[in-house]
Design an enzyme around this catalytic site. Structure first.
Site, PDB file in Angstrom:
ATOM      1  N   GLY A  61       3.902  -8.388  11.646  1.00 48.59           N
ATOM      2  CA  GLY A  61       2.491  -8.242  11.532  1.00 48.59           C
ATOM      3  C   GLY A  61       1.895  -9.908  11.717  1.00 48.59           C
ATOM      4  O   GLY A  61       2.149 -10.404   9.729  1.00 48.59           O
ATOM      5  N   PHE A  72      -0.512 -13.061   5.079  1.00 51.78           N
ATOM      6  CA  PHE A  72       0.075 -14.350   4.257  1.00 51.78           C
ATOM      7  C   PHE A  72       0.986 -13.808   4.251  1.00 51.78           C
ATOM      8  O   PHE A  72       1.875 -15.056   4.847  1.00 51.78           O
ATOM      9  CB  PHE A  72      -0.765 -13.394   3.665  1.00 51.78           C
ATOM     10  CG  PHE A  72      -0.292 -14.368   2.089  1.00 51.78           C
ATOM     11  CD1 PHE A  72      -0.651 -16.139   1.990  1.00 51.78           C
ATOM     12  CD2 PHE A  72      -0.339 -14.262   0.550  1.00 51.78           C
ATOM     13  CE1 PHE A  72      -1.060 -17.079   1.182  1.00 51.78           C
ATOM     14  CE2 PHE A  72       0.029 -15.378  -0.326  1.00 51.78           C
ATOM     15  CZ  PHE A  72      -0.416 -17.030  -0.112  1.00 51.78           C
ATOM     16  N   ARG A 120      -2.246  -6.644  16.036  1.00 53.70           N
ATOM     17  CA  ARG A 120      -3.075  -5.534  16.382  1.00 53.70           C
ATOM     18  C   ARG A 120      -4.073  -5.770  17.612  1.00 53.70           C
ATOM     19  O   ARG A 120      -3.883  -5.360  18.195  1.00 53.70           O
ATOM     20  CB  ARG A 120      -3.281  -4.908  15.276  1.00 53.70           C
ATOM     21  CG  ARG A 120      -2.590  -4.181  14.552  1.00 53.70           C
ATOM     22  CD  ARG A 120      -3.291  -3.708  13.296  1.00 53.70           C
ATOM     23  NE  ARG A 120      -4.150  -4.108  12.511  1.00 53.70           N
ATOM     24  CZ  ARG A 120      -4.847  -3.821  11.622  1.00 53.70           C
ATOM     25  NH1 ARG A 120      -5.600  -2.069  10.768  1.00 53.70           N
ATOM     26  NH2 ARG A 120      -5.246  -4.578  10.807  1.00 53.70           N
ATOM     27  N   ASP A 131       1.099  -1.759  17.031  1.00 54.45           N
ATOM     28  CA  ASP A 131       0.304  -1.332  16.180  1.00 54.45           C
ATOM     29  C   ASP A 131       1.523  -0.526  15.366  1.00 54.45           C
ATOM     30  O   ASP A 131       1.702   0.390  15.785  1.00 54.45           O
ATOM     31  CB  ASP A 131      -1.886  -0.248  16.414  1.00 54.45           C
ATOM     32  CG  ASP A 131      -1.695  -0.363  15.322  1.00 54.45           C
ATOM     33  OD1 ASP A 131      -1.448   0.610  14.769  1.00 54.45           O
ATOM     34  OD2 ASP A 131      -3.012  -0.991  14.898  1.00 54.45           O
ATOM     35  N   LEU A 132       1.650  -0.610  13.932  1.00 52.01           N
ATOM     36  CA  LEU A 132       1.687   0.823  13.241  1.00 52.01           C
ATOM     37  C   LEU A 132       2.064   1.884  13.486  1.00 52.01           C
ATOM     38  O   LEU A 132       2.644   2.470  13.151  1.00 52.01           O
ATOM     39  CB  LEU A 132       1.479   0.278  11.421  1.00 52.01           C
ATOM     40  CG  LEU A 132       2.516  -0.620  11.676  1.00 52.01           C
ATOM     41  CD1 LEU A 132       1.919  -1.048   9.886  1.00 52.01           C
ATOM     42  CD2 LEU A 132       2.996  -1.178  12.065  1.00 52.01           C
ATOM     43  N   ALA A 165       4.409  -5.644   7.991  1.00 53.66           N
ATOM     44  CA  ALA A 165       3.070  -5.525   8.251  1.00 53.66           C
ATOM     45  C   ALA A 165       2.772  -4.169   7.389  1.00 53.66           C
ATOM     46  O   ALA A 165       4.389  -3.275   7.167  1.00 53.66           O
ATOM     47  CB  ALA A 165       3.279  -5.124   9.894  1.00 53.66           C
ATOM     48  N   SER A 166       1.884  -4.334   7.085  1.00 57.76           N
ATOM     49  CA  SER A 166       1.681  -2.824   5.989  1.00 57.76           C
ATOM     50  C   SER A 166       0.170  -2.820   5.839  1.00 57.76           C
ATOM     51  O   SER A 166       0.078  -3.914   4.907  1.00 57.76           O
ATOM     52  CB  SER A 166       2.822  -2.493   4.940  1.00 57.76           C
ATOM     53  OG  SER A 166       1.745  -1.284   4.113  1.00 57.76           O
ATOM     54  N   LYS A 175       2.563   3.479  -4.003  1.00 60.22           N
ATOM     55  CA  LYS A 175       2.785   4.815  -3.319  1.00 60.22           C
ATOM     56  C   LYS A 175       3.333   4.629  -1.753  1.00 60.22           C
ATOM     57  O   LYS A 175       4.454   5.507  -1.391  1.00 60.22           O
ATOM     58  CB  LYS A 175       1.727   5.926  -3.063  1.00 60.22           C
ATOM     59  CG  LYS A 175       2.402   7.316  -3.220  1.00 60.22           C
ATOM     60  CD  LYS A 175       1.755   8.477  -3.287  1.00 60.22           C
ATOM     61  CE  LYS A 175       1.979  10.008  -2.924  1.00 60.22           C
ATOM     62  NZ  LYS A 175       1.061  10.967  -3.265  1.00 60.22           N
ATOM     63  N   PRO A 208       8.615  -7.824  -4.072  1.00 62.07           N
ATOM     64  CA  PRO A 208       8.068  -9.251  -3.947  1.00 62.07           C
ATOM     65  C   PRO A 208       6.988  -8.673  -5.416  1.00 62.07           C
ATOM     66  O   PRO A 208       6.295  -6.872  -4.820  1.00 62.07           O
ATOM     67  CB  PRO A 208       7.442  -9.924  -2.718  1.00 62.07           C
ATOM     68  CG  PRO A 208       7.525  -9.143  -2.380  1.00 62.07           C
ATOM     69  CD  PRO A 208       8.044  -7.587  -1.994  1.00 62.07           C
TER      70      PRO A 208
END
Length: 349
Positions: A14, A18, A39, A68-69, A89-90, A164, A191
């Site tokens: 990712g 940020f 990506r 890509d995830l 990355a998320s 979640k 965090p």
């Protein structure tokens, strides 16, 4: 320090994000060789520009990999030769998706995809970015400070799809390590709200909240609380967890200090930056009005689960085990405001 790291490769997933780009910046400054996934290769120029804004001028030790995830393609290339992986990355968003699985599935499957590739590629340790939502949202004993021992119940009422996704992805990561991790190690960073200096014009989702306070579009301030961490410190904590023997198998809360309410943040901005941002409101909004507004407004609806949320958490573990020294809430908040001015997201008077 830089010379001793020149043969160590680190994958940061990712790279356009940020936290991800700050991790890359600090790793390059410390002399590491860095792989990062994006990506689309079309975004490589954006990452380079952000890193230039962060003071990086030599990109000879940075390599981009398109991955890509949600897809197996190229993850073996991404981890090739890497001793460490920072899985940052998320999927994220301020507004809830119509189907929570739009967010949960890529977070959960993506985490397992990265861990499997890392294990198969001979990676020594993965440091995963989880969040406070995986720790403290089922903690109801307000006489006790939240620590890394706490876990959020993924079926907690009112839990957002994002939180979640984080708790399920982190639980899946620990389960994977126990059952299939082999000799690989895992550390997790949890965090709270991440603020601080942006390196480019794309705002982190949390910035939108502060932007509405600074530009005066938030006329009344809901009484929700925030834990705050500066992005520079979050990136630093990832790297400390990456190299410290004490971090093996541990999770670390990343929080700068005491929690703040949004009205406190608005008052701080008004006192410190009121000459530049003259439209800041410090009028509060009662919780019952927020709840009524939530019937008609998606943004208000996303705030309701945060009202009355207990967030008092400890950063002692990170400070003690990893010698982490975070900046103050106020430093992070001022840096956030100045970033939005720098990149034209908000105008001063």
């Amino acid at each position: 320090m830089a010379q001793s790291n020149e043969n160590t490769k680190v994958l940061v997933t990712g790279g356009t994000g940020f936290v991800g780009v700050h991790c890359i910046q600090q790793l390059l400054q410390q002399g590491y060789r860095v792989h990062t996934t994006i990506r689309s290769m079309k975004r490589s120029g954006d990452v380079i520009e952000m890193l230039r804004n962060g003071g990086i001028s030599d990109f000879g030790t940075l390599k981009f990999i398109e991955a890509d995830l949600t897809d197996d393609t190229n993850w073996d290339n991404a981890v090739e030769g890497c001793q460490y992986v920072l899985h940052v990355a998320s999927p994220i968003g301020l507004t809830a998706p119509k189907d929570e699985n739009e967010m949960i599935k890529p977070a959960l499957e993506g985490t397992l995809r990265v861990l499997k590739a890392a294990r198969d590629g001979g990676v020594k340790r993965v440091v995963m970015t989880s969040n406070f939502g995986a720790v403290g949202y089922s903690h109801n004993d307000t006489s006790k400070v939240i620590t890394e021992e706490s876990w959020t119940n993924p079926n907690e009422k009112g839990l957002s799809a994002y939180n979640k996704s984080k708790v399920l992805a982190e639980k899946a990561a620990w389960d994977f390590m126990q059952q299939q991790g082999g000799n690989m190690e895992l550390s997790v960073i949890n965090p709270v709200g991440i603020f601080g200096p942006a390196l480019g014009p794309e705002l982190s989702s949390g910035f939108q909240l502060l932007k509405q306070i600074l530009d005066g579009s938030m006329k009344r301030i809901p009484k929700m609380t925030l834990g705050i961490a500066d992005v520079r410190d979050v990136a630093d904590l990832h790297i400390r967890a990456m190299i410290s023997p004490e971090a093996k198998g541990q999770r670390f809360l990343a929080i700068s200090g005491e929690i703040m309410t949004l009205p406190q943040i608005a008052s701080f901005f008004k006192s410190e930056l009121g000459d530049q941002f003259t439209h800041i409101s410090t009028k509060t909004m009662p919780n019952w009005i927020v709840r009524i507004a939530a019937l008609f407004n998606a943004r208000a609806k996303s705030v309701v689960p945060q009202l009355g949320r207990y967030r008092v958490a400890s950063n002692e573990k990170a400070k003690k085990l990893l010698d982490w020294k975070p900046r103050t809430n106020q430093e992070a908040l001022v840096a956030t405001a100045l970033s939005m001015v720098q990149f034209g997201q908000i105008k001063t008077e």
